[in-house]
Enzyme design. Structure first.
Site, PDB file in Angstrom:
ATOM      1  N   ASP A 191      -6.947   4.389  -4.425  1.00 27.28           N
ATOM      2  CA  ASP A 191      -7.612   4.250  -3.120  1.00 27.28           C
ATOM      3  C   ASP A 191      -8.199   5.641  -2.858  1.00 27.28           C
ATOM      4  OD1 ASP A 191      -7.706   2.185  -0.673  1.00 27.28           O
ATOM      5  OD2 ASP A 191      -7.386   4.160   0.207  1.00 27.28           O
TER       6      ASP A 191
ATOM      7  N   LYS B 128       0.867  -1.187   0.000  1.00 25.09           N
ATOM      8  CA  LYS B 128       0.000   0.000   0.000  1.00 25.09           C
ATOM      9  C   LYS B 128       0.893   1.222   0.000  1.00 25.09           C
ATOM     10  CE  LYS B 128      -4.416   1.004   0.196  1.00 25.09           C
ATOM     11  NZ  LYS B 128      -5.573   0.171  -0.177  1.00 25.09           N
TER      12      LYS B 128
HETATM   13  P1  NDP Z   1     -12.805   7.943  -2.693  1.00 23.35           P
HETATM   14  O1  NDP Z   1     -11.721   8.932  -2.530  1.00 23.35           O
HETATM   15  O2  NDP Z   1     -13.385   7.722  -4.038  1.00 23.35           O
HETATM   16  O3  NDP Z   1     -14.012   8.282  -1.703  1.00 23.35           O
HETATM   17  C1  NDP Z   1     -13.814   8.365  -0.339  1.00 23.35           C
HETATM   18  C2  NDP Z   1     -15.113   8.724   0.333  1.00 23.35           C
HETATM   19  O4  NDP Z   1     -14.960   8.565   1.732  1.00 23.35           O
HETATM   20  C3  NDP Z   1     -15.517  10.166   0.118  1.00 23.35           C
HETATM   21  O5  NDP Z   1     -16.915  10.278   0.160  1.00 23.35           O
HETATM   22  C4  NDP Z   1     -14.884  10.852   1.300  1.00 23.35           C
HETATM   23  O6  NDP Z   1     -15.501  12.071   1.663  1.00 23.35           O
HETATM   24  C5  NDP Z   1     -15.050   9.832   2.392  1.00 23.35           C
HETATM   25  N1  NDP Z   1     -13.956   9.972   3.374  1.00 23.35           N
HETATM   26  C6  NDP Z   1     -12.635   9.839   3.144  1.00 23.35           C
HETATM   27  N2  NDP Z   1     -11.916  10.080   4.255  1.00 23.35           N
HETATM   28  C7  NDP Z   1     -12.802  10.380   5.195  1.00 23.35           C
HETATM   29  C8  NDP Z   1     -12.681  10.724   6.545  1.00 23.35           C
HETATM   30  N3  NDP Z   1     -11.476  10.828   7.170  1.00 23.35           N
HETATM   31  N4  NDP Z   1     -13.837  10.954   7.247  1.00 23.35           N
HETATM   32  C9  NDP Z   1     -15.042  10.855   6.627  1.00 23.35           C
HETATM   33  N5  NDP Z   1     -15.214  10.530   5.334  1.00 23.35           N
HETATM   34  C10 NDP Z   1     -14.119  10.305   4.631  1.00 23.35           C
HETATM   35  O7  NDP Z   1     -12.214   6.579  -2.088  1.00 23.35           O
HETATM   36  P2  NDP Z   1     -12.721   5.082  -2.335  1.00 23.35           P
HETATM   37  O8  NDP Z   1     -14.189   5.043  -2.516  1.00 23.35           O
HETATM   38  O9  NDP Z   1     -11.842   4.476  -3.354  1.00 23.35           O
HETATM   39  O10 NDP Z   1     -12.330   4.415  -0.935  1.00 23.35           O
HETATM   40  C11 NDP Z   1     -13.249   4.309   0.154  1.00 23.35           C
HETATM   41  C12 NDP Z   1     -12.792   3.204   1.091  1.00 23.35           C
HETATM   42  O11 NDP Z   1     -12.774   1.964   0.375  1.00 23.35           O
HETATM   43  C13 NDP Z   1     -11.390   3.352   1.675  1.00 23.35           C
HETATM   44  O12 NDP Z   1     -11.375   2.781   2.960  1.00 23.35           O
HETATM   45  C14 NDP Z   1     -10.532   2.494   0.749  1.00 23.35           C
HETATM   46  O13 NDP Z   1      -9.354   2.068   1.380  1.00 23.35           O
HETATM   47  C15 NDP Z   1     -11.491   1.349   0.501  1.00 23.35           C
HETATM   48  N6  NDP Z   1     -11.254   0.525  -0.678  1.00 23.35           N
HETATM   49  C16 NDP Z   1     -11.147   1.075  -1.916  1.00 23.35           C
HETATM   50  C17 NDP Z   1     -10.959   0.262  -3.019  1.00 23.35           C
HETATM   51  C18 NDP Z   1     -10.916   0.805  -4.410  1.00 23.35           C
HETATM   52  O14 NDP Z   1     -10.811   0.005  -5.338  1.00 23.35           O
HETATM   53  N7  NDP Z   1     -11.006   2.109  -4.617  1.00 23.35           N
HETATM   54  C19 NDP Z   1     -10.828  -1.201  -2.877  1.00 23.35           C
HETATM   55  C20 NDP Z   1     -11.049  -1.685  -1.534  1.00 23.35           C
HETATM   56  C21 NDP Z   1     -11.227  -0.837  -0.489  1.00 23.35           C
HETATM   57  P3  NDP Z   1     -14.745  13.483   1.425  1.00 23.35           P
HETATM   58  O15 NDP Z   1     -14.866  13.744  -0.043  1.00 23.35           O
HETATM   59  O16 NDP Z   1     -15.497  14.431   2.278  1.00 23.35           O
HETATM   60  O17 NDP Z   1     -13.326  13.280   1.872  1.00 23.35           O
HETATM   61  O1  2IT Z   2      -7.879  -1.479  -0.653  1.00 20.25           O
HETATM   62  C1  2IT Z   2      -7.846  -1.980  -1.795  1.00 20.25           C
HETATM   63  O2  2IT Z   2      -8.011  -3.185  -1.982  1.00 20.25           O
HETATM   64  C2  2IT Z   2      -7.643  -1.081  -2.937  1.00 20.25           C
HETATM   65  N1  2IT Z   2      -7.558   0.126  -2.740  1.00 20.25           N
HETATM   66  C3  2IT Z   2      -7.508  -1.646  -4.327  1.00 20.25           C
HETATM   67  C4  2IT Z   2      -6.106  -2.132  -4.551  1.00 20.25           C
HETATM   68  C5  2IT Z   2      -5.787  -2.569  -5.968  1.00 20.25           C
HETATM   69  O3  2IT Z   2      -4.596  -2.863  -6.178  1.00 20.25           O
HETATM   70  O4  2IT Z   2      -6.654  -2.633  -6.824  1.00 20.25           O
END
Ligand code: NDP
Ligand code: 2IT
Length: 449
Positions: free
Chosen positions: A169, A129
């Site tokens: 992420d 990561k």
């Molecule tokens: P994005 O940046 O697309 O969206 C993040 C969302 O979460 C936004 O709505 C944001 O709001 C909110 N957020 C972020 N930080 C905070 C915080 N400290 N407090 C409150 N709200 C918060 O990210 P993703 O959708 O890609 O990721 C969301 C989660 O999913 C994370 O935990 C990530 O690690 C996990 N994840 C992502 C994957 C992927 O493929 N993208 C795969 C597996 C897990 P704001 O705009 O106000 O910051």
């Molecule tokens: O938390 C996760 O699994 C991700 N942000 C996606 C990682 C990836 O390599 O697609």
């Protein structure tokens, strides 16, 4: 320590000492250790040769300076990270997070979780990561591009399709991956498509990768519901966040006949009893890159915005926390249980605090931990690597079908492992043990490395 096998206690004490102050990393390690007692009771050799100690120590941790020039001509400095946690099963694989809260402990917790998650997919990917404390909020296109270029200028020397393959992420989506890939290609003079995933479709991306995490998490919850002869049809759901994972979770729940009545960002949440309007949500978040509060102004009647507060106060039958770590506390969990929640699936990484997980499990709520439930994103990244390696491009249908199959397998593997270890229905235990056994078997085969 409550719930931790006495053989593991000194190992844990050393992890906590060596990684002082890294609270999220401690939390992630403790949760896994609570499950490992049952493994070493049954298979004591896994406690030999300091295997568990090695599993808790990243293979490599890289911290670097990221200098860049803002639109006002001022030089800005951020800190970049890449933690290459474990390569027993394949090249390091895991996303990059750009958020002001990023520090080494957060990247280590994410890298540790990723190692088990990636093992659960059954695909040949190790765990890693990275990211930066850069805050993209309010930055111009030019600033985002220059930051990504500077970040990659240093990171590129540590990457490669057989070495380390980042993706997105929080704060890193298709736009940022484009800038990062462009700079990698320019610096190395190689069109090495498999070095990053989450790429745009025209330059080697996979269909369904954008949707994969949210779709996959919804498939996982659907499998959990099926164990109680239930499904999404007609159920009220709440999904926190409004980023990549949240948006495609909402979309798939709707396809499954559920109705998502609330979503959020870090400022507040929206409730729309008629069901969140997907087209409007995508327009606000993916096109305009605006705040969720705008939803109410544009949607008009029926929807309301609550500044601050807790989205978990909204009564629902399925809850899918999809924003960030520790966003759902024991108090929130108690509110959800009181309001009759049936299933909780973690779209985000570690969004539920340990207290919250206990509340759900004690109440008999179906609980899908992130390392299982949100593995569809990284699994589809591995499918993207497969397509890149074979210079092929699959249809959306084929890719989604593979994703659905992988999620079913992860669900069944977690359920069967939990049952084998005497805790039927405990997906936390099942995920931790099934992931651990794959990584541990490969590490054992390699000897002491
Ligand atoms: P994005 O940046 O697309 O969206 C993040 C969302 O979460 C936004 O709505 C944001 O709001 C909110 N957020 C972020 N930080 C905070 C915080 N400290 N407090 C409150 N709200 C918060 O990210 P993703 O959708 O890609 O990721 C969301 C989660 O999913 C994370 O935990 C990530 O690690 C996990 N994840 C992502 C994957 C992927 O493929 N993208 C795969 C597996 C897990 P704001 O705009 O106000 O910051
Ligand atoms: O938390 C996760 O699994 C991700 N942000 C996606 C990682 C990836 O390599 O697609």
């Amino acid at each position: 320590m409550i719930g931790i096998d006495e053989k593991l206690e000194p190992i844990l004490a050393e992890v906590l000492r060596r990684n002082a102050g890294e609270l999220e990393f401690h939390q992630a390690v403790m949760e896994v250790f609570e499950s490992l007692g049952r493994v070493i009771a049954k298979k004591p050799h896994y406690a030999d040769h300091a295997l568990i100690e090695r599993l808790c120590e990243p293979e490599r941790q890289i911290i670097f300076r990221v200098p860049w020039v803002d639109d006002a001509g001022q030089v800005q400095i951020n800190r970049g990270f890449r933690v290459q946690f474990n390569s027993a099963l394949g090249p390091y694989k895991g996303g990059l997070r750009f958020h002001p809260s990023v520090n080494l402990g957060i990247i280590k917790f994410l890298g540790f979780e990723q190692t088990f998650k990636n093992a659960l997919t059954g695909l040949p990917i190790g765990g890693g990561k990275g990211g930066s404390d850069f805050n993209p909020r309010g930055r111009s296109e030019g600033e985002i591009m220059r930051f990504c270029q500077s970040f990659m200028t240093e990171l590129q020397r540590h990457l490669g399709e057989y070495t380390d393959v980042p993706a997105g992420d929080i704060g890193v989506g298709g736009r940022e991956i484009g800038y990062l890939f462009g700079q990698f290609k320019r610096l190395t003079n190689r069109y090495e498509a498999g070095v990053l995933t989450g790429k745009g479709l025209v330059y080697g991306g996979s269909r369904a990768r954008t949707e994969a995490t949210g779709f996959g998490a919804t498939y996982f919850v659907s499998s959990m519901l099926a164990t109680r002869s239930a499904d999404f049809e007609g159920r009220k759901c709440v999904v926190s966040g409004s980023g990549n994972v949240a948006i495609y979770t909402i979309e798939k729940i709707r396809q499954f006949g559920g109705i998502v009545i609330a979503c959020s960002d870090s400022n507040g949440y929206v409730v729309d009893e008629n069901g969140i309007d997907m087209e409007l949500l995508k327009e606000i978040k993916e096109v305009r890159r605006e705040r969720i509060s705008q939803y109410v102004d544009l949607r008009g009647k029926g929807a309301r915005y609550i500044e601050g507060g807790s989205i978990w106060d909204v009564p629902c039958e399925v809850a899918m926390p999809s924003a960030t770590q520790n966003e759902l506390t024991g108090k929130d969990a108690a509110a959800l249980v009181k309001n009759g929640v049936l299933a909780v699936g973690e779209g985000a990484n570690m969004p539920c605090t340990p207290d919250a997980v206990r509340v759900f499990q004690n109440a008999g709520v179906l609980f899908g931990p992130g390392k299982a439930a949100n593995a569809g994103g990284v699994a589809t990244s591995a499918l993207e690597m497969q397509q890149n390696a074979s210079r092929d491009s699959w249809s959306f249908e084929k890719t989604e079908e593979r994703l659905a199959e992988i999620m079913r397998n992860i669900h069944d593997n977690c359920a069967e492992t939990a049952a084998d270890y005497g805790a039927p229905g405990d997906y936390v235990l099942g995920a931790n043990i099934a992931g651990f056994e794959r990584v541990a078997a490969a590490m054992t085969a390699f000897g002491v490395i």
